[in-house]
Design a protein around this motif. Structure first.
Motif, PDB file in Angstrom:
ATOM      1  N   SER A   1       0.824  -1.212   0.000  1.00 46.86           N
ATOM      2  CA  SER A   1       0.000   0.000   0.000  1.00 46.86           C
ATOM      3  C   SER A   1       0.856   1.259   0.000  1.00 46.86           C
ATOM      4  N   ARG A   2       0.186   2.354  -0.337  1.00 49.20           N
ATOM      5  CA  ARG A   2       0.833   3.662  -0.279  1.00 49.20           C
ATOM      6  C   ARG A   2      -0.093   4.608   0.466  1.00 49.20           C
ATOM      7  N   GLN A   3       0.507   5.517   1.219  1.00 53.59           N
ATOM      8  CA  GLN A   3      -0.255   6.523   1.952  1.00 53.59           C
ATOM      9  C   GLN A   3      -0.243   7.823   1.163  1.00 53.59           C
ATOM     10  N   VAL A   4      -1.337   8.554   1.261  1.00 53.34           N
ATOM     11  CA  VAL A   4      -1.464   9.836   0.572  1.00 53.34           C
ATOM     12  C   VAL A   4      -1.312  10.943   1.610  1.00 53.34           C
ATOM     13  N   HIS A   5      -0.405  11.885   1.351  1.00 59.02           N
ATOM     14  CA  HIS A   5      -0.140  13.004   2.262  1.00 59.02           C
ATOM     15  C   HIS A   5      -0.223  14.315   1.492  1.00 59.02           C
ATOM     16  N   LEU A   6      -0.851  15.305   2.118  1.00 62.93           N
ATOM     17  CA  LEU A   6      -0.861  16.639   1.519  1.00 62.93           C
ATOM     18  C   LEU A   6       0.524  17.260   1.638  1.00 62.93           C
ATOM     19  N   THR A   7       0.924  17.968   0.623  1.00 64.20           N
ATOM     20  CA  THR A   7       2.149  18.755   0.665  1.00 64.20           C
ATOM     21  C   THR A   7       1.811  20.112   1.299  1.00 64.20           C
ATOM     22  N   PRO A   8       2.806  20.935   1.596  1.00 63.27           N
ATOM     23  CA  PRO A   8       2.480  22.292   2.080  1.00 63.27           C
ATOM     24  C   PRO A   8       1.552  23.031   1.111  1.00 63.27           C
ATOM     25  N   ARG A   9       1.785  22.874  -0.191  1.00 66.77           N
ATOM     26  CA  ARG A   9       0.896  23.506  -1.176  1.00 66.77           C
ATOM     27  C   ARG A   9      -0.524  22.954  -1.050  1.00 66.77           C
ATOM     28  N   GLY A  10      -0.658  21.659  -0.864  1.00 69.88           N
ATOM     29  CA  GLY A  10      -1.969  21.039  -0.694  1.00 69.88           C
ATOM     30  C   GLY A  10      -2.673  21.516   0.566  1.00 69.88           C
ATOM     31  N   ARG A  11      -1.916  21.668   1.658  1.00 62.28           N
ATOM     32  CA  ARG A  11      -2.508  22.178   2.905  1.00 62.28           C
ATOM     33  C   ARG A  11      -2.978  23.620   2.729  1.00 62.28           C
ATOM     34  N   ASP A  12      -2.190  24.426   2.012  1.00 59.85           N
ATOM     35  CA  ASP A  12      -2.597  25.819   1.763  1.00 59.85           C
ATOM     36  C   ASP A  12      -3.906  25.867   0.970  1.00 59.85           C
ATOM     37  N   VAL A  13      -4.013  25.043  -0.045  1.00 63.13           N
ATOM     38  CA  VAL A  13      -5.229  25.020  -0.861  1.00 63.13           C
ATOM     39  C   VAL A  13      -6.412  24.525  -0.033  1.00 63.13           C
ATOM     40  N   ALA A  14      -6.192  23.516   0.797  1.00 64.06           N
ATOM     41  CA  ALA A  14      -7.275  23.008   1.647  1.00 64.06           C
ATOM     42  C   ALA A  14      -7.771  24.101   2.594  1.00 64.06           C
ATOM     43  N   MET A  15      -6.866  24.875   3.171  1.00 62.37           N
ATOM     44  CA  MET A  15      -7.265  25.965   4.059  1.00 62.37           C
ATOM     45  C   MET A  15      -8.034  27.035   3.286  1.00 62.37           C
ATOM     46  N   THR A  16      -7.618  27.341   2.072  1.00 66.69           N
ATOM     47  CA  THR A  16      -8.315  28.317   1.237  1.00 66.69           C
ATOM     48  C   THR A  16      -9.727  27.835   0.921  1.00 66.69           C
ATOM     49  N   MET A  17      -9.863  26.556   0.583  1.00 63.56           N
ATOM     50  CA  MET A  17     -11.185  26.004   0.274  1.00 63.56           C
ATOM     51  C   MET A  17     -12.085  26.026   1.509  1.00 63.56           C
ATOM     52  N   ARG A  18     -11.545  25.654   2.667  1.00 62.23           N
ATOM     53  CA  ARG A  18     -12.347  25.688   3.898  1.00 62.23           C
ATOM     54  C   ARG A  18     -12.825  27.097   4.202  1.00 62.23           C
ATOM     55  N   SER A  19     -11.954  28.062   4.001  1.00 62.38           N
ATOM     56  CA  SER A  19     -12.313  29.451   4.246  1.00 62.38           C
ATOM     57  C   SER A  19     -13.420  29.900   3.297  1.00 62.38           C
ATOM     58  N   ALA A  20     -13.308  29.531   2.025  1.00 65.89           N
ATOM     59  CA  ALA A  20     -14.323  29.901   1.031  1.00 65.89           C
ATOM     60  C   ALA A  20     -15.668  29.273   1.375  1.00 65.89           C
ATOM     61  N   VAL A  21     -15.660  28.021   1.758  1.00 67.15           N
ATOM     62  CA  VAL A  21     -16.906  27.337   2.129  1.00 67.15           C
ATOM     63  C   VAL A  21     -17.518  28.007   3.355  1.00 67.15           C
ATOM     64  N   SER A  22     -16.706  28.347   4.318  1.00 66.00           N
ATOM     65  CA  SER A  22     -17.198  29.012   5.530  1.00 66.00           C
ATOM     66  C   SER A  22     -17.858  30.350   5.186  1.00 66.00           C
ATOM     67  N   GLU A  23     -17.244  31.108   4.298  1.00 68.26           N
ATOM     68  CA  GLU A  23     -17.818  32.394   3.879  1.00 68.26           C
ATOM     69  C   GLU A  23     -19.163  32.198   3.184  1.00 68.26           C
ATOM     70  N   ILE A  24     -19.246  31.210   2.317  1.00 69.24           N
ATOM     71  CA  ILE A  24     -20.500  30.937   1.603  1.00 69.24           C
ATOM     72  C   ILE A  24     -21.582  30.496   2.589  1.00 69.24           C
ATOM     73  N   GLU A  25     -21.214  29.625   3.529  1.00 71.92           N
ATOM     74  CA  GLU A  25     -22.194  29.169   4.513  1.00 71.92           C
ATOM     75  C   GLU A  25     -22.705  30.328   5.359  1.00 71.92           C
ATOM     76  N   THR A  26     -21.821  31.238   5.721  1.00 75.61           N
ATOM     77  CA  THR A  26     -22.235  32.408   6.497  1.00 75.61           C
ATOM     78  C   THR A  26     -23.202  33.270   5.685  1.00 75.61           C
ATOM     79  N   GLU A  27     -22.871  33.493   4.424  1.00 73.32           N
ATOM     80  CA  GLU A  27     -23.724  34.306   3.556  1.00 73.32           C
ATOM     81  C   GLU A  27     -25.092  33.651   3.349  1.00 73.32           C
ATOM     82  N   TRP A  28     -25.095  32.346   3.058  1.00 66.87           N
ATOM     83  CA  TRP A  28     -26.358  31.655   2.807  1.00 66.87           C
ATOM     84  C   TRP A  28     -27.211  31.565   4.075  1.00 66.87           C
ATOM     85  N   THR A  29     -26.569  31.409   5.231  1.00 68.82           N
ATOM     86  CA  THR A  29     -27.309  31.387   6.492  1.00 68.82           C
ATOM     87  C   THR A  29     -27.984  32.738   6.729  1.00 68.82           C
TER      88      THR A  29
END
Length: 86
Positions: free
Chosen positions: A30-58
């Motif tokens: 087997s192989r394990q999948v790990h986020l790189t620093p670039r992947g972690r940055d993108v994940a944080m950006t996506m979480r932030s965008a989703v949070s903003e949309i959820e706040t707006e829609w609420t």
């Protein structure tokens, strides 16, 4: 989603520098999948965008209607996932 499709997508994300696949020390097949620093940055950006949309829609729908919408979209997504051929 087929194993081949997942492998293809993982390969694309690896090529773009968002993740890396490493050998699993407990299972050499087997192989394990790990986020790189670039992947972690993108994940944080996506979480932030989703949070903003959820706040707006609420604010637009109210808490109860937004939670109902989220529940319906979750059911729809789960239903579509179950109906996909593997």
């Amino acid at each position: 989603m087929s194993k081949q499709a997942v492998n293809y997508l993982l390969g694309q994300l690896e090529t773009l520098g968002y993740l890396e696949r490493r050998p699993d020390p407990d299972d050499h097949r087997s192989r394990q999948v790990h986020l790189t620093p670039r992947g972690r940055d993108v994940a944080m950006t996506m979480r932030s965008a989703v949070s903003e949309i959820e706040t707006e829609w609420t604010a637009l729908l109210g808490r109860a209607d937004f939670e109902h919408l989220r529940a319906l979209l979750t059911r729809l997504s789960e239903g579509l996932t179950r109906s996909e051929p593997s």
